[in-house]
Design a protein around this motif. Structure first.
Motif, PDB file in Angstrom:
ATOM      1  N   LEU A 187       0.592  -1.343  -0.336  1.00 46.51           N
ATOM      2  CA  LEU A 187      -0.255   0.245  -0.251  1.00 46.51           C
ATOM      3  C   LEU A 187       0.241   0.824  -0.139  1.00 46.51           C
ATOM      4  CD1 LEU A 187      -3.180  -1.230   2.492  1.00 46.51           C
ATOM      5  CD2 LEU A 187      -3.356  -1.315  -0.022  1.00 46.51           C
ATOM      6  N   CYS A 192      -4.004   6.020  -1.294  1.00 47.81           N
ATOM      7  CA  CYS A 192      -5.296   5.250  -0.508  1.00 47.81           C
ATOM      8  C   CYS A 192      -5.975   6.722  -0.128  1.00 47.81           C
ATOM      9  CB  CYS A 192      -4.237   4.989   0.513  1.00 47.81           C
ATOM     10  SG  CYS A 192      -3.327   3.689   0.957  1.00 47.81           S
ATOM     11  N   PRO A 226      -2.023   4.964   6.069  1.00 50.11           N
ATOM     12  CA  PRO A 226      -2.341   5.277   4.498  1.00 50.11           C
ATOM     13  C   PRO A 226      -1.864   6.242   4.291  1.00 50.11           C
ATOM     14  CG  PRO A 226      -4.054   5.754   6.122  1.00 50.11           C
ATOM     15  CD  PRO A 226      -3.496   4.820   6.486  1.00 50.11           C
TER      16      PRO A 226
END
Length: 313
Positions: A187, A192, A226
């Motif tokens: 990620l 995000c 994130p």
């Protein structure tokens, strides 16, 4: 006590609950100036300042806070006494004040609000959307709905839903630009969509359960910070952004079930999805639950059971 002061005490509690003369006046159906005069008259009779007033906010003084703590139980008993008269006639009545996050409102309450209103026309439902853990008693709420929160003293909880599962998802447009992540570590290279809590102002950290442990409840839970170019405090806005390909979404699966079903959003990192306890309704512990709250709890439990067990529908 002078019995003629009772309306002023009710007005005092309302202003304290709302932190605003304007909102309290709207609730009571009077003008803000008239309400302000009522409070000033009460302060004059008591010979104490109850509120500190500025052009932007209204806050209890120390003496006002102490007075409210002593007055509130008596006002609650009076309200319960009036409601009990309606209970003897078998008809719940009164204003039901519920504090809950938007996701609980969207999933549990709003889909069934019209039916509840038809069943119980004399119950006024007042929903306050809030992602913090509110002091129900201090803020004048009858109940709150939250996800597995640690309950404050003198609170009881009623489970409303079974376990819930997190989904990470993005649109086909997004995945045309970025490869699908295989682990949460990937990620760091993704955009995000980030959620900011309205109360604490903090950014929600994405939670995952360690993969490869058979999906059991003992899987190690960890968080990921994130990164992304879009931040919001509204889940509906975040879902729309995900549908438009702005970024990846991390949210309760039920909230995006229609988008997953029709392909607007595609799940990733499914093996790492976290499962956790569902929603509970929590309320002050009382020897006798008001009928307006009892029928609301029973109604929500009925709707959740029907959703999970369609045979009864």
């Amino acid at each position: 006590m002078d019995p003629t002061q009772l309306p002023a005490l009710v007005a005092f509690a309302s202003v304290a609950r709302h932190g605003s003369f304007t909102r309290a006046a709207a609730e009571g159906g009077v003008s803000a100036s008239a309400l302000s005069q009522t409070i000033r008259a009460l302060e004059a009779q008591l010979n104490v300042r109850l509120f500190n007033r500025t052009t932007r906010r209204v806050a209890l003084t120390e003496a006002g806070g102490q007075f409210l703590e002593r007055v509130r139980p008596a006002l609650s008993m009076l309200e319960a006494a009036y409601e009990s008269l309606d209970e003897t006639r078998g008809e719940p009545t009164g204003t039901l004040r519920v504090n809950l996050p938007r996701i609980a409102s969207d999933l549990l309450v709003m889909p069934h609000l019209a039916e509840f209103a038809q069943r119980y026309p004399r119950v006024v439902v007042e929903l306050t959307l809030d992602d913090g853990l509110t002091d129900l008693i201090a803020e004048g709420f009858d109940a709150g709905i939250r996800l597995g929160e640690r309950l404050a003293r003198d609170m009881v909880a009623v489970p409303l839903s079974g376990p819930l599962r997190i989904a990470v998802a993005g649109s086909l447009a997004y995945f045309s630009r970025y490869p699908k992540p295989k682990t949460p570590d990937d990620l760091i290279r993704h955009d995000c969509l980030r959620y900011r809590f309205s109360t604490s102002r903090g950014i929600y950290r994405w939670e995952f359960a360690e993969s490869g442990a058979g999906g059991g409840t003992s899987r190690r839970v960890f968080e990921v910070e994130p990164n992304g170019s879009f931040v919001t405090n509204d889940l509906r806005t975040m879902v729309t952004a995900a549908e438009q390909g702005v970024g990846l979404l991390h949210v309760i699966e039920d909230f995006i079930r229609p988008q997953l079903a029709d392909g607007r959003l595609v799940r990733v990192l499914d093996d790492w999805a976290l499962t956790f306890d569902g929603f509970s309704l929590y309320m002050p512990s009382r020897t006798q639950m008001p009928s307006k709250l009892r029928v609301f709890v029973d109604f929500l439990k009925e709707k959740v059971r029907l959703r999970r067990d369609p045979v009864h529908g």
